[in-house]
Structures are given as C-alpha cells and as structure tokens.
Design an enzyme around this catalytic site. Structure first.
Site, short mmCIF file in Angstrom:
data_model
loop_
_atom_site.label_atom_id
_atom_site.label_comp_id
_atom_site.label_asym_id
_atom_site.label_seq_id
_atom_site.Cartn_x
_atom_site.Cartn_y
_atom_site.Cartn_z
N TYR A 183 -0.22 -5.31 -5.60
CA TYR A 183 -0.93 -4.54 -4.67
C TYR A 183 -1.01 -3.12 -4.63
CZ TYR A 183 -1.31 -2.79 0.17
OH TYR A 183 -1.63 -1.91 1.03
N SER A 213 -2.80 3.50 0.53
CA SER A 213 -1.29 3.25 1.35
C SER A 213 -0.27 4.28 0.85
CB SER A 213 -0.90 1.88 0.94
OG SER A 213 0.28 1.56 1.11
N ARG A 241 16.58 -4.86 -0.53
CA ARG A 241 15.24 -5.57 -1.15
C ARG A 241 15.07 -4.87 -2.49
NH1 ARG A 241 10.15 -6.16 2.67
NH2 ARG A 241 10.25 -4.05 2.53
N LYS A 294 -4.45 -0.37 -5.05
CA LYS A 294 -4.77 0.80 -4.06
C LYS A 294 -4.82 2.09 -5.13
CE LYS A 294 -4.57 -1.03 -0.26
NZ LYS A 294 -6.15 -1.36 0.23
P1 NAD Z 1 -5.22 -7.47 7.57
O1 NAD Z 1 -4.84 -8.50 6.73
O2 NAD Z 1 -4.89 -7.74 9.03
O3 NAD Z 1 -6.63 -6.99 7.50
C1 NAD Z 1 -7.43 -7.22 6.45
C2 NAD Z 1 -8.76 -8.09 6.73
O4 NAD Z 1 -9.64 -8.01 5.62
C3 NAD Z 1 -8.48 -9.47 7.14
O5 NAD Z 1 -8.95 -9.66 8.31
C4 NAD Z 1 -8.98 -10.44 5.94
O6 NAD Z 1 -9.51 -11.42 6.47
C5 NAD Z 1 -10.08 -9.51 5.42
N1 NAD Z 1 -10.35 -9.58 3.80
C6 NAD Z 1 -9.41 -9.51 2.97
N2 NAD Z 1 -9.97 -9.85 1.71
C7 NAD Z 1 -11.47 -9.84 2.30
C8 NAD Z 1 -12.59 -9.97 1.25
N3 NAD Z 1 -12.46 -10.03 0.13
N4 NAD Z 1 -13.88 -9.90 1.91
C9 NAD Z 1 -13.91 -10.10 3.42
N5 NAD Z 1 -12.73 -9.98 4.20
C10 NAD Z 1 -11.41 -9.91 3.55
O7 NAD Z 1 -4.52 -6.14 6.98
P2 NAD Z 1 -4.44 -4.55 7.94
O8 NAD Z 1 -3.00 -4.29 8.03
O9 NAD Z 1 -5.37 -4.40 8.90
O10 NAD Z 1 -4.82 -3.72 6.66
C11 NAD Z 1 -6.13 -3.32 6.43
C12 NAD Z 1 -6.15 -2.54 5.14
O11 NAD Z 1 -5.08 -1.47 5.22
C13 NAD Z 1 -5.83 -3.26 3.69
O12 NAD Z 1 -6.60 -2.97 2.74
C14 NAD Z 1 -4.28 -2.85 3.60
O13 NAD Z 1 -4.03 -3.15 2.11
C15 NAD Z 1 -4.25 -1.60 4.05
N6 NAD Z 1 -3.05 -1.01 4.41
C16 NAD Z 1 -2.26 -1.70 5.33
C17 NAD Z 1 -0.88 -1.37 5.68
C18 NAD Z 1 -0.32 -2.23 6.72
O14 NAD Z 1 0.94 -2.06 6.80
N7 NAD Z 1 -0.76 -2.92 7.67
C19 NAD Z 1 -0.36 -0.27 5.09
C20 NAD Z 1 -0.99 0.61 4.06
C21 NAD Z 1 -2.36 0.15 3.89
C1 UD1 Z 2 5.91 -2.42 2.53
C2 UD1 Z 2 5.55 -2.61 1.19
C3 UD1 Z 2 4.44 -1.35 0.97
C4 UD1 Z 2 3.41 -1.49 1.98
C5 UD1 Z 2 3.90 -1.44 3.31
C6 UD1 Z 2 2.73 -1.27 4.51
C7 UD1 Z 2 7.46 -3.49 0.10
C8 UD1 Z 2 8.40 -3.81 -0.79
N1 UD1 Z 2 6.80 -2.63 0.27
O1 UD1 Z 2 6.59 -1.30 3.04
O2 UD1 Z 2 4.29 -1.43 -0.36
O3 UD1 Z 2 2.68 -0.29 1.83
O4 UD1 Z 2 4.93 -2.48 3.87
O5 UD1 Z 2 3.24 -1.78 5.69
O6 UD1 Z 2 7.15 -4.76 0.60
N2 UD1 Z 2 13.40 -4.26 6.23
C9 UD1 Z 2 14.59 -5.15 6.66
N3 UD1 Z 2 14.41 -6.41 6.76
C10 UD1 Z 2 13.16 -7.18 6.82
C11 UD1 Z 2 12.10 -6.21 6.49
C12 UD1 Z 2 12.16 -4.87 6.27
O7 UD1 Z 2 15.82 -4.45 6.50
O8 UD1 Z 2 13.14 -8.25 7.13
C13 UD1 Z 2 13.58 -2.98 5.84
C14 UD1 Z 2 12.97 -2.55 4.46
O9 UD1 Z 2 13.92 -2.62 3.72
C15 UD1 Z 2 12.66 -1.26 4.78
C16 UD1 Z 2 12.16 -1.18 6.21
O10 UD1 Z 2 12.36 -2.21 6.96
O11 UD1 Z 2 13.65 -0.23 4.82
C17 UD1 Z 2 10.66 -1.42 6.45
O12 UD1 Z 2 10.14 -2.38 5.62
P1 UD1 Z 2 8.65 -2.90 5.73
O13 UD1 Z 2 8.21 -3.15 7.09
O14 UD1 Z 2 8.42 -4.06 4.74
O15 UD1 Z 2 7.68 -1.79 5.13
P2 UD1 Z 2 7.86 -0.86 3.68
O16 UD1 Z 2 9.04 -1.56 2.99
O17 UD1 Z 2 7.99 0.39 4.19
#
Ligand code: NAD
Ligand code: UD1
Length: 332
Positions: free
Chosen positions: A148, A124, A291, A152
C-alpha cells in the site's frame, strides 16, 4: 470549478464533496463502490441540499472515464480512489498495485486528452517510512514498508514526473496523517465493514458493543505513556485542506507535497480516554504485543501547509471523538 472526485463516496471523499458543494463548486463523483455505498449520496444531499452527479465506474475503465469527461467540462480532479488497507495489501499486492497504479495511469491519460491538467492526490504519511523521526517534514526522504505504502510512494514519483515533463500540469500531493471523526451532522462518516484495522473505528465499535475489547498494541514505546503516538486529524479539517489545495493548484503549476496533520501527537490511551469522555461509555482494553511495522510516534510538521495553502487544522481530539461518536450512534 467543476471538480471530478474519484472515490467521492468514500470516507474522506464524501466530506470533501460536501465542502466543494458548500463552497459553490460543482462536484462530479466517480466510484466503483468497492468500499462505500451509494447511500452516501443521500447523506451528502441531506447536508448540503444538492445531490452530486454520480457515475458508478472503476478508474481503470477508460471508456467510462472518457464518457465522464465528454459529458462534463472538468477543471480539476481530486483523486481519492484507491485501496487502503495495509495488512490486506501485503496479502494481495497485485490487486493493490493494479488498482492504485493502473487506475491512476488511465485517469491521467484521459485527463491529458481532455486538457485537464490539475490534480490533488491522496497520499499518506506512510511515505515517511520507518527511518525518519517525527515531526515529519515534506523534504525528508521517503520509504515504504508494505505494498500500500509503495503505491503511494510510486504514484507521488509518477505524478512528479508527469508534471515535470509538461509545465501545464499542476499536482498537489497531500500527505494525510490519521483522519478520524465524522461530519458534525452525523449523516456521513466512517463505518468499515468487518473488523477495523485502525484505532478510531475499533474504539467506536467497542463503545457500541459490536466488539468486546480493544487490543492496545504495546505500552513499551519511548512515548509519555508507552503507547503509540499519532497525529489524528478531523476529517472535516482534512476536507477543507483539499479546497485550499485546489485553490493552490489553480494558481500554480508543478508539484508540491504537503502534509495535512495537526502537528499534535496523541497516544492510544489518550485517544481511548478522550473517547470515553465524549461518549460516556467505558472502553474495555488490554495491552498486547506491538503490531509489526508500527512506529512509536508519527506527527506532522505543518508549516508548509500554513505557508503555501494558508490552511491549518481547527478541531481537536475532543471534537473528533464527539463527531465520530455522534455518527456511530446513528449507525446502530
Ligand atoms: P475509502 O475506502 O473510504 O474511499 C476510497 C473510495 O475509492 C471508496 O469509496 C472505494 O469504493 C473507491 N475506489 C477504490 N478503488 C476504486 C477504483 N479503482 N475505481 C473507482 N473507485 C474506487 O478511503 P478513504 O479513507 O476515504 O481514503 C481516500 C484516499 O485517501 C485513499 O487513496 C487512501 O489511500 C488515502 N488515505 C487514507 C487515509 C485514511 O486513514 N483514511 C490515510 C492516508 C491516505
Ligand atoms: C495505519 C497504517 C498506515 C496508514 C494509516 C492511515 C499500519 C501499520 N499503518 O497507520 O500505513 O497510512 O493507518 O490511517 O496499518 N492501535 C492499537 N490497537 C488497534 C489499532 C491500532 O493499539 O486495534 C494503535 C497502533 O499501534 C498505533 C495507533 O493505534 O499506535 C494508530 O493505529 P492506526 O489507526 O492503525 O493508524 P497507523 O498505525 O498510524
């Protein structure tokens, strides 16, 4: 290739499974369904005409993983499974460390025993911490401000060490920026339970009337309109990046950290207005305090992804809002 997708019923995993199948690969999913539903498999089947093999299991369950590897010849793993809510990770750190770290240790050991040494890992942009300034480049120092993010960062280090100790390993650490949107079919997407923490699902829930008003966290940042700037990326583009990373891992050994973003920053209010345009629905919002832990601007330098993977994002904010809205309409 036969690809094991951990967390494959989740948001990013399900979109990646669709692209794997469409590209002719075989996808095997393992997910404990702690943050997704088995119904996602129907969505995947409706899109690509094939249901992937699914195992309901936890990545910490060694016997379950051994069974999967004994029943399938797995060539590579895309490892999405993990807990991902920043605020929750501060409240229940042990669960986060145990789930994300132990799950990966067990997976790596089972992979090693099975002779499978290729992994694409979900990292991430959170690993850039609060000290660096955007655009973020992969060679910048990493940091973490919550459990979290620590998981990572630690897993990036652990995977790097594993690959350094055994030259047969190939690991791609993909640092995602802010994935949003949904599959254009509207059949799979993201609809978190409870009140969303992230901006895009929050806006979408205000639009459908599930939530009354968006709180915009601060309008006094040093950005063009004062609200936070992020690098939103269409989840379909992100999924496509995983296929490119898989191809890269087939041909190279060692470890590479690679950003998956668009290199374009969008402010909170720009995203609100783009969503209003795509949906035709006005979004009620009010400005509140910043936040804690948020940075002003976060966007990617994407040169490395272009150079090593031959990948760049194709979709813009308009398509992200259109497809996210289309998915939300089907959830009502
Ligand atoms: P998500 O929660 O939709 O998907 C993760 C999946 O993993 C879920 O289906 C959950 O049921 C499963 N899971 C969790 N722990 C498990 C375990 N111990 N064994 C088996 N299954 C398990 O999340 P996502 O948004 O699809 O994210 C996927 C990956 O990408 C995660 O590792 C997350 O940290 C990373 N990531 C997501 C974002 C984002 O904004 N969505 C950003 C950066 C990184
Ligand atoms: C958040 C996580 C980051 C993670 C990422 C994944 C936090 C502090 N950081 O990032 O670790 O990797 O999600 O997607 O949670 N905002 C509002 N109102 C809201 C929600 C968000 O104004 O209700 C603003 C935030 O201040 C930010 C932007 O929207 O400026 C995006 O926020 P968000 O979607 O939570 O993502 P990140 O903060 O980038």
């Amino acid at each position: 290739m036969n690809v094991l997708v951990t967390g494959g019923t989740g948001f990013i995993g399900s979109h990646t499974v669709v692209q794997l199948i469409e590209a002719g690969h075989t996808a095997v999913i393992v997910d404990n369904l702690c943050n997704s539903s088995v119904k996602v498999l129907d969505g995947i089947e409706a899109i690509c005409g094939k249901k992937p093999l699914f195992y309901k299991a936890d990545t910490r369950d060694r016997a379950a993983l051994q069974k999967i590897f004994s029943e399938n010849k797995i060539d590579a793993v895309i490892h999405f499974a993990g807990l991902k809510a920043v605020g929750e990770s501060v409240k229940i750190p042990l669960e986060y460390y145990h789930n994300n770290l132990t799950g990966t240790f067990v997976l790596l050991e089972v992979m090693k025993d099975a002779g499978c040494k290729k992994m694409v890992f979900s990292s991430s942009a959170t690993v850039y911490g609060m000290e660096n300034e955007a655009p973020f480049r992969e060679d910048m120092p990493t940091g973490a401000t919550n459990p979290y993010g620590q998981t990572k960062r630690m897993l990036e280090q652990i995977l790097t060490d594993v690959a350094a100790a055994d030259p047969e390993w190939s690991v791609v650490l993909l640092r995602y920026f802010n994935p949003i949107g949904a599959h254009p079919s509207g059949l799979i997407g993201e609809n978190p339970n409870g009140i969303p923490n992230n901006l895009f699902p929050y806006i979408a829930q205000v639009a459908v009337g599930k939530l009354p008003c968006l709180s915009v966290y601060g309008n006094d940042y040093p950005t063009p309109d004062g609200t936070g700037v992020r690098d939103y990326i269409h989840v379909v583009d992100l999924a496509n990046g995983h296929l490119k990373a898989l191809e890269y891992a087939e041909k190279h050994t060692g470890t590479e950290a690679i950003n998956l973003g668009t290199s374009r920053g969008t402010s909170v209010l720009e995203l609100v207005h783009a969503f209003e345009k795509a949906s035709g629905v006005p979004i009620r919002y009010r400005i509140v305090d910043r936040r804690p832990g948020d940075i002003a601007a976060c966007f990617a330098d994407t040169e490395k992804a272009k150079k090593l993977l031959g990948w760049k994002a194709e979709f813009g904010i308009e398509e992200m809002c259109r497809d996210g809205w289309n998915y939300m309409l089907r959830q009502k």
